[in-house]
Write an enzyme that holds these catalytic residues in place. Sequence first.
Site, PDB file in Angstrom:
ATOM      1  N   GLU A  37     -21.792-142.931  61.833  1.00  0.00           N
ATOM      2  CA  GLU A  37     -21.228-142.525  60.549  1.00  0.00           C
ATOM      3  C   GLU A  37     -20.862-141.044  60.480  1.00  0.00           C
ATOM      4  O   GLU A  37     -19.889-140.651  59.836  1.00  0.00           O
ATOM      5  CB  GLU A  37     -22.211-142.847  59.414  1.00  0.00           C
ATOM      6  CG  GLU A  37     -22.440-144.335  59.165  1.00  0.00           C
ATOM      7  CD  GLU A  37     -23.603-144.864  59.993  1.00  0.00           C
ATOM      8  OE1 GLU A  37     -24.050-144.123  60.902  1.00  0.00           O
ATOM      9  OE2 GLU A  37     -24.057-146.004  59.752  1.00  0.00           O
ATOM     10  N   ASP A  77       5.460-113.495  76.684  1.00  0.00           N
ATOM     11  CA  ASP A  77       6.588-112.575  76.798  1.00  0.00           C
ATOM     12  C   ASP A  77       6.073-111.154  76.605  1.00  0.00           C
ATOM     13  O   ASP A  77       5.255-110.904  75.708  1.00  0.00           O
ATOM     14  CB  ASP A  77       7.624-112.921  75.726  1.00  0.00           C
ATOM     15  CG  ASP A  77       8.803-111.962  75.737  1.00  0.00           C
ATOM     16  OD1 ASP A  77       9.060-111.377  76.800  1.00  0.00           O
ATOM     17  OD2 ASP A  77       9.442-111.812  74.697  1.00  0.00           O
TER      18      ASP A  77
END
Length: 525
Positions: free
Chosen positions: A305, A347
């Site tokens: 659960e 980059d």
Amino acid sequence: MRKVEVPAHGMRRRRAEAASTPPVPDASAPLDTFYRALGADTAGLGSAEATRRLGVYGPNEPPSASQRGAAATLFALFANPLVLILLAAAIVSGVLRDLLSAVLIVTMILLSTALNFAIGYRSQRAAARLRDAVAPIAAVLRDGTWIDLPRRVLVPGDVIRLCAGDRVPADARIISGRDLHVQQAALTGESAPVEKEPDASPANAARGADARHLVFLGTSVVAGTADALVFATGRATAFGDVAEMLTERPPPTEFERGIDAFARMIMRTVVFLVLFVLLVGIALGRPPLETLLFALALAVGLTPEFMPMITTVTLARGAVRMARRGVIVKHLAAIEDFGSMTVLLSDKTGTLTSGETSVVAKLDAFGAAAERPFVLAAVNSVFETGLRSPLDAAILRNCSADIAAYRKLDEIPFDFERRRTCIAVEHDGKRLLIVKGAPETVLPECTGCEVAGALRPLDADAGRRCTRAHEELAERGLRVLAVAWRALPAQERYAIEDETDLVLAGFVAFADPVLPGVCASLRAL
């Protein structure tokens, strides 16, 4: 209603069904028919008319996955296999009158789903705001003036300008151009660039991406320049089908596949256990109803659960920590993939370096200080109409030479194969071709060089010294442009074939300084 033909390489033909799509003449219609059908003009649309059309045809953007409603997002969360198992366990617990277990299971499901929904939906909206902030820009002719506008505001009838490095912002017909080559791999799968050219009356023109006078959203310009008339935007473009497919939910992550596999294992175990206990009880003569209830109680006890709550809270904690560092997590399950990452590629411009390129050296062919290469480079940059790089901006910022004495005659635009730009100018009654580009592509076209203001042939020894000069600059982390020239004969047009027998004037070197604190950041990473 109109038919947009799309190339057959892996794509299907589609019919644009939106009632707001403007009537567009056939691709083989004369250019003036195109103008009349679109209500366009060679001076471009007026601002008021463009605003009206934007309201009629909608923004020039593909459908976005983030546009999915809250209800659909919630439904997708509840469709999780583990959640479905827990819902079944809650129902069984209610049937067995174990209300505490049923309430507990439903509470765990609601809490984990609500947390997942709140973080995911909020992240999607934040990502949409970021997307709007970095919207692609297009050069558009409005009110007779070229201006840069967000791509999303383009409408049918706009006149746009394309140059090397640009993404084509909409489906358009070329009205003028020079040496235009377009990469259409996104539409056709073909890796080689395709040449495009204007055609005022293409009576037997090819259709779709094969049409040499049409360019399409989703493609990119690799060489040349062109002006084009937009005839389709947004979902009505040939790229519309591809864009819709891209908005589909991405493939499940490894974490999600693991959770699904675990849920299937739990389901198989529960079904097997219920059947096994029921058959054994019946074989031993137990009451069938009592045996069934006992088996169902065991199944509920096996169901984890708290697992959805635990996984959601753990992933959410990672998302919150990322948010504090300015990172938006749109999909919680991606946190596990992020934590498993072993290689990061980034980059450097704007991340490791400042992005403010500046001129640091002006040298002759052998590496001695000289001003002439920079003056020629400045003339080339001033008259260039194609791709503008940060190097051009740096040259123009530092230029103090008298460019007014030069008159532009012609241009051979930049492309990513030649990697150089050529400008034909007239100066003091003489015609010159000024070439600026990557040293490794300019030097092979040179037969002479300038050293200390004097011309000399570019023999083997001189070639080695020129190569050493620009390689030493590159080894220092500098970006280098080679500048060359040649005298031109009088003729109407100049082409790539004229880029021969050049004289190497020298080199211009540029630097993009490293940001403060980069070493510490890399060490921390």
